[in-house]
Scaffold this active site. Structure first.
Site, short mmCIF file in Angstrom:
data_model
loop_
_atom_site.label_atom_id
_atom_site.label_comp_id
_atom_site.label_asym_id
_atom_site.label_seq_id
_atom_site.Cartn_x
_atom_site.Cartn_y
_atom_site.Cartn_z
N CYS A 1 -12.29 -42.00 -14.65
CA CYS A 1 -12.38 -40.59 -14.44
C CYS A 1 -11.39 -39.86 -13.99
O CYS A 1 -10.31 -39.77 -14.60
CB CYS A 1 -13.73 -40.68 -13.81
SG CYS A 1 -14.52 -39.04 -14.63
N GLY B 1 -14.11 -39.04 -8.97
CA GLY B 1 -14.01 -38.23 -7.71
C GLY B 1 -13.69 -36.76 -8.50
O GLY B 1 -14.25 -36.38 -9.43
N HIS C 1 -17.59 -44.54 -15.99
CA HIS C 1 -17.64 -45.17 -14.74
C HIS C 1 -18.16 -46.57 -14.85
O HIS C 1 -19.26 -46.83 -14.58
CB HIS C 1 -18.42 -44.46 -13.71
CG HIS C 1 -17.82 -43.10 -13.26
ND1 HIS C 1 -17.50 -42.92 -11.95
CD2 HIS C 1 -17.67 -41.85 -13.87
CE1 HIS C 1 -16.84 -41.63 -11.77
NE2 HIS C 1 -17.11 -41.02 -13.00
N GLU D 1 -18.27 -48.83 -12.72
CA GLU D 1 -19.01 -49.48 -11.53
C GLU D 1 -20.31 -49.02 -11.13
O GLU D 1 -20.74 -49.53 -10.34
CB GLU D 1 -17.87 -48.98 -10.24
CG GLU D 1 -18.32 -47.51 -9.80
CD GLU D 1 -17.43 -46.37 -10.81
OE1 GLU D 1 -16.82 -46.77 -11.69
OE2 GLU D 1 -17.72 -45.35 -10.52
N1 GLN Z 1 -14.10 -33.66 -13.32
C1 GLN Z 1 -13.74 -34.48 -12.49
C2 GLN Z 1 -11.87 -34.29 -12.26
O1 GLN Z 1 -11.63 -33.41 -12.52
C3 GLN Z 1 -13.61 -35.82 -12.72
C4 GLN Z 1 -14.96 -36.50 -12.56
C5 GLN Z 1 -15.15 -37.80 -12.23
O2 GLN Z 1 -14.38 -38.52 -11.60
N2 GLN Z 1 -16.51 -38.25 -12.28
O3 GLN Z 1 -11.36 -34.70 -11.56
#
Ligand code: GLN
Length: 211
Positions: free
Chosen positions: A80, A48, A187, A189
């Site tokens: 992530c 996220g 990711h 998932e």
């Molecule tokens: N760039 C996002 C962050 O800084 C992470 C991206 C992701 O979870 N797909 O949290």
């Protein structure tokens, strides 16, 4: 009793993570409240936006309880933004973003830069038997440095799937484990390949059986 795995349900691919954990044969439940966190044996923290998730953790009064659980050894898997939250230190973060800790690493947020902002490649991941894992990176972090207790499970290969040289991303750690805490920059998932979740489920089974 078989362990129950929560999926932090503030942002991200909650449904996909719930499905991937269920496919391992463990019960998976969304976690949005402190009482729900109390009821799980382990937690998946989806991707996220780590800055937003950090704010939501405070709004939902989950930040301190979650820090407490992770500090007490609850197994956690962060993908992530989840990896960013678990890291002890973030480069290129926002000064007010909060860390959960649990992983003695420095991560660089949005590390891959504009050109390769989002990409896919195949990775060998230690602990995942068989063919390489298709890894989907979306504005992902990488692990800039890791403490002595951290195992690096996967690094970016010198040439990505599309044939583009990985440049300064080559060799960067993108999957790590420290005891009960697992994290990937990518990711799993999203690909239908449940093997990274299966690795986490086996860590959870092992550690909760030992407790
Ligand atoms: N760039 C996002 C962050 O800084 C992470 C991206 C992701 O979870 N797909 O949290």
């Amino acid at each position: 009793m078989s362990p129950v795995i929560g999926v932090l349900a503030l942002q991200g691919d909650v449904r996909e993570h719930l499905a991937a954990v269920s496919a391992c044969g463990l019960r998976a439940v969304p976690v949005r409240r402190p009482a729900e966190l109390d009821a799980v044996d382990a937690l998946v923290i989806p991707g996220g936006e780590s800055t937003t998730m950090s704010r939501l953790l405070e709004t939902f009064e989950l930040l301190d309880p979650l820090r407490g659980r992770i500090g007490a050894g609850m197994p956690a898997y962060g993908s992530c933004a989840g990896m960013i939250l678990l890291a002890s230190e973030v480069l290129n973060g926002r000064p007010d973003q909060k860390q959960l800790g649990g992983l003695d690493v420095v991560v660089r947020r949005n590390a891959f830069g504009r050109q390769v902002d989002s990409f896919e490649t195949d990775l060998r991941v230690d602990g995942v038997p068989g063919a390489p894992v298709r890894a989907v990176f979306i504005r992902a972090p990488w692990v800039e440095s890791a403490g002595p207790g951290v195992q690096v499970l996967a690094t970016v290969p010198p040439v990505t799937l599309t044939g583009a040289p990985a440049g300064r991303a080559a060799g960067r750690a993108v999957a790590v484990r420290q005891g009960a805490v697992l994290a990937t920059s990518f990711h799993p998932e999203l690909t239908g390949d449940g093997r990274v979740h299966a690795l986490f489920c086996s860590i959870v089974r092992e550690l909760t059986a030992a407790a």
